[in-house]
Design an enzyme around this catalytic site. Structure first.
Site, PDB file in Angstrom:
ATOM      1  N   THR A   1       0.850  -1.190   0.000  1.00 18.06           N
ATOM      2  CA  THR A   1       0.000   0.000   0.000  1.00 18.06           C
ATOM      3  C   THR A   1       0.885   1.239   0.000  1.00 18.06           C
ATOM      4  O   THR A   1       1.730   1.401   0.873  1.00 18.06           O
ATOM      5  CB  THR A   1      -0.923  -0.003   1.229  1.00 18.06           C
ATOM      6  OG1 THR A   1      -1.815  -1.107   1.135  1.00 18.06           O
ATOM      7  CG2 THR A   1      -1.724   1.284   1.311  1.00 18.06           C
TER       8      THR A   1
ATOM      9  N   ALA B   1      -5.512 -11.804   5.134  1.00 16.30           N
ATOM     10  CA  ALA B   1      -4.442 -11.650   6.122  1.00 16.30           C
ATOM     11  C   ALA B   1      -4.529 -10.278   6.785  1.00 16.30           C
ATOM     12  O   ALA B   1      -5.425  -9.481   6.506  1.00 16.30           O
ATOM     13  CB  ALA B   1      -3.076 -11.826   5.442  1.00 16.30           C
TER      14      ALA B   1
ATOM     15  N   TYR C   1      -7.720  -7.893   8.114  1.00 19.55           N
ATOM     16  CA  TYR C   1      -8.793  -7.357   7.289  1.00 19.55           C
ATOM     17  C   TYR C   1     -10.000  -8.308   7.304  1.00 19.55           C
ATOM     18  O   TYR C   1     -10.013  -9.282   8.050  1.00 19.55           O
ATOM     19  CB  TYR C   1      -8.274  -7.060   5.886  1.00 19.55           C
ATOM     20  CG  TYR C   1      -7.148  -6.052   5.901  1.00 19.55           C
ATOM     21  CD1 TYR C   1      -7.304  -4.816   6.541  1.00 19.55           C
ATOM     22  CD2 TYR C   1      -5.917  -6.336   5.318  1.00 19.55           C
ATOM     23  CE1 TYR C   1      -6.262  -3.891   6.575  1.00 19.55           C
ATOM     24  CE2 TYR C   1      -4.872  -5.412   5.356  1.00 19.55           C
ATOM     25  CZ  TYR C   1      -5.053  -4.195   5.998  1.00 19.55           C
ATOM     26  OH  TYR C   1      -4.022  -3.290   6.041  1.00 19.55           O
TER      27      TYR C   1
ATOM     28  N   ARG D   1      -3.602 -15.135   0.482  1.00 21.23           N
ATOM     29  CA  ARG D   1      -2.615 -14.673   1.462  1.00 21.23           C
ATOM     30  C   ARG D   1      -3.155 -14.843   2.878  1.00 21.23           C
ATOM     31  O   ARG D   1      -4.295 -14.453   3.168  1.00 21.23           O
ATOM     32  CB  ARG D   1      -2.264 -13.211   1.216  1.00 21.23           C
ATOM     33  CG  ARG D   1      -0.981 -12.775   1.936  1.00 21.23           C
ATOM     34  CD  ARG D   1      -0.644 -11.337   1.698  1.00 21.23           C
ATOM     35  NE  ARG D   1       0.815 -11.144   1.683  1.00 21.23           N
ATOM     36  CZ  ARG D   1       1.420 -10.014   2.044  1.00 21.23           C
ATOM     37  NH1 ARG D   1       0.723  -8.978   2.458  1.00 21.23           N
ATOM     38  NH2 ARG D   1       2.727  -9.901   1.990  1.00 21.23           N
TER      39      ARG D   1
ATOM     40  N   ARG E   1       6.547 -11.408  12.966  1.00 19.16           N
ATOM     41  CA  ARG E   1       7.377 -10.227  13.190  1.00 19.16           C
ATOM     42  C   ARG E   1       8.288 -10.389  14.400  1.00 19.16           C
ATOM     43  O   ARG E   1       9.230  -9.644  14.582  1.00 19.16           O
ATOM     44  CB  ARG E   1       6.486  -8.994  13.404  1.00 19.16           C
ATOM     45  CG  ARG E   1       5.781  -8.533  12.144  1.00 19.16           C
ATOM     46  CD  ARG E   1       6.758  -7.929  11.160  1.00 19.16           C
ATOM     47  NE  ARG E   1       6.098  -7.373  10.007  1.00 19.16           N
ATOM     48  CZ  ARG E   1       6.725  -6.833   8.967  1.00 19.16           C
ATOM     49  NH1 ARG E   1       8.042  -6.811   8.957  1.00 19.16           N
ATOM     50  NH2 ARG E   1       6.062  -6.350   7.962  1.00 19.16           N
TER      51      ARG E   1
ATOM     52  N   GLY F   1       9.228  -6.644  -0.015  1.00 16.54           N
ATOM     53  CA  GLY F   1       8.449  -5.419   0.016  1.00 16.54           C
ATOM     54  C   GLY F   1       9.311  -4.181   0.060  1.00 16.54           C
ATOM     55  O   GLY F   1       9.545  -3.520  -0.948  1.00 16.54           O
TER      56      GLY F   1
END
Length: 374
Positions: A28, A180, A183, A230, A270, A332
């Protein structure tokens, strides 16, 4: 897989053969024009990165209700479809492949972004408490969403079907279903956000039902070999949680096998201390890379191609591929600042540092002005 397999090995992806295993992750960037349409600058941005084996274009809302961030492109109006043709044409002219990510943000939207200022929708009337809603006037606290009525859900599925049809008209090579990152589809999956008592809530099978019905609808339009899904089994942002993530995501991954998908796209944890790692981690194996934990766990459960995303560099990507835990690696932030990333990786050339301040919104600076090395 063997050590001979690396980021530059060709690979079969559904009905396509990719020239390398380097995927541009969906990112995004908040640079769409008025009406959430693509602009020529977007076409240049993607064309610059067309040496990726596959580009997954940024998440694009399937309906006005699905909008969750300002200046993000959609795929529900005729004007949006026409504007995406600029992008796909530019990528194809440089020999690239590009999929579109289909998106409904659910509860993390805000009335300022919704038609007639309506409440955002969700599986249950439970607000996210981690993070903030993004609006044209800045960040706002999340509001309590409206729970979708059972009879509304076929309309959501139809929005995905219509968006999938529009993606064909826009010239894409395939689509990815975004289930994922907290959302809408992820909200239905996890019981921290889904406390329904109808056929879309309660049991794991019921909570996974919407994702399966959406996937079935999209596959009817595209065929499975041009559709990806995803998942983010470890995501806790936007207040996401589940009482038994191991059982939930194992069921989801195994059930997705019935669609003969082009790929399953998994996001890395993460943190090495989160709940996902605690149930995935096994005894240390000196032959296994530290990255690729979701793929390592789900590889025996999923029969098809796996893309792994999240914090990879060149060496880590190669290690996960050589270990056989994934088939492709998505990048990314490194693709943001290095439009020629595959060539830089091939030559082990220095990488441009990225500028976080220009990630979201703005113009060409930090978007199309990063230099190439070759």
């Amino acid at each position: 897989m063997s050590a001979d397999v690396n980021l530059f090995s060709p690979v079969k992806l559904g009905s396509y053969t990719l020239r390398n295993r380097i995927v541009m992750a969906p990112l995004t960037r908040n640079r769409a024009g008025r009406g959430n349409v693509c602009v020529p600058l977007n076409a240049l941005y993607y064309a610059q990165r067309s040496s990726a084996g596959l580009i997954i274009a940024e998440a694009s809302q399937i309906s006005p209700q699905g909008v969750g961030f300002p200046q993000t492109p959609g795929i529900h109006s005729a004007e949006q479809v026409e504007s995406w043709r600029l992008v796909t044409k530019a990528v194809h002219e440089r020999g690239g492949l590009i999929f579109l990510q289909l998106w409904h943000v659910g509860r993390i939207s805000h009335p300022d972004l919704q038609p007639q200022g309506n409440l955002p929708v969700a599986p249950s009337a439970i607000a996210a408490t981690i993070g903030m809603a993004s609006t044209e006037d800045g960040d706002r606290p999340f509001v309590t969403p409206r729970a979708l009525e059972t009879e509304e859900i076929p309309g959501i599925i139809q929005d995905y079907r219509h968006a999938a049809q529009n993606a064909i008209a826009a010239g894409f090579d395939g689509v990815e279903i975004h289930s994922a990152n907290g959302y809408l589809l992820d909200q239905f999956l996890q019981d921290g956000s889904n406390q329904r008592i109808d056929r879309y809530g309660g049991s794991i099978e019921n909570r996974a039902r919407l994702l399966m019905e959406v996937t079935e609808a999209v596959v009817e339009i595209w065929r499975g070999d041009r559709v990806g899904v995803r998942l983010s089994p470890s995501n806790q942002y936007y207040s996401m949680s589940d009482s038994d993530p191991q059982a939930l995501f194992s069921y989801v991954v195994k059930t997705l096998n019935c669609f003969d998908l082009a790929y399953l796209h998994l996001i890395e944890p993460r943190s090495n201390t989160d709940a996902f790692n605690r149930w995935v981690q096994r005894e240390n194996d000196p032959n296994e890379p530290e990255f690729g934990l979701p793929c390592r766990y789900f590889r025996p459960l999923f029969k098809g191609t796996i893309i792994s995303a999240g914090g990879y560099d060149r060496d880590r990507g190669n290690a996960v591929l050589a270990a056989g835990n994934a088939d492709l690696i998505a990048y990314g932030r490194l693709f943001i600042s290095n439009p020629d990333l595959p060539k830089r990786f091939a030559q082990n050339a220095p990488l441009n540092p990225y500028d976080r301040a220009t990630f979201f919104g703005g113009g060409a600076r930090g978007y199309t002005d990063y230099p190439t090395a070759f």
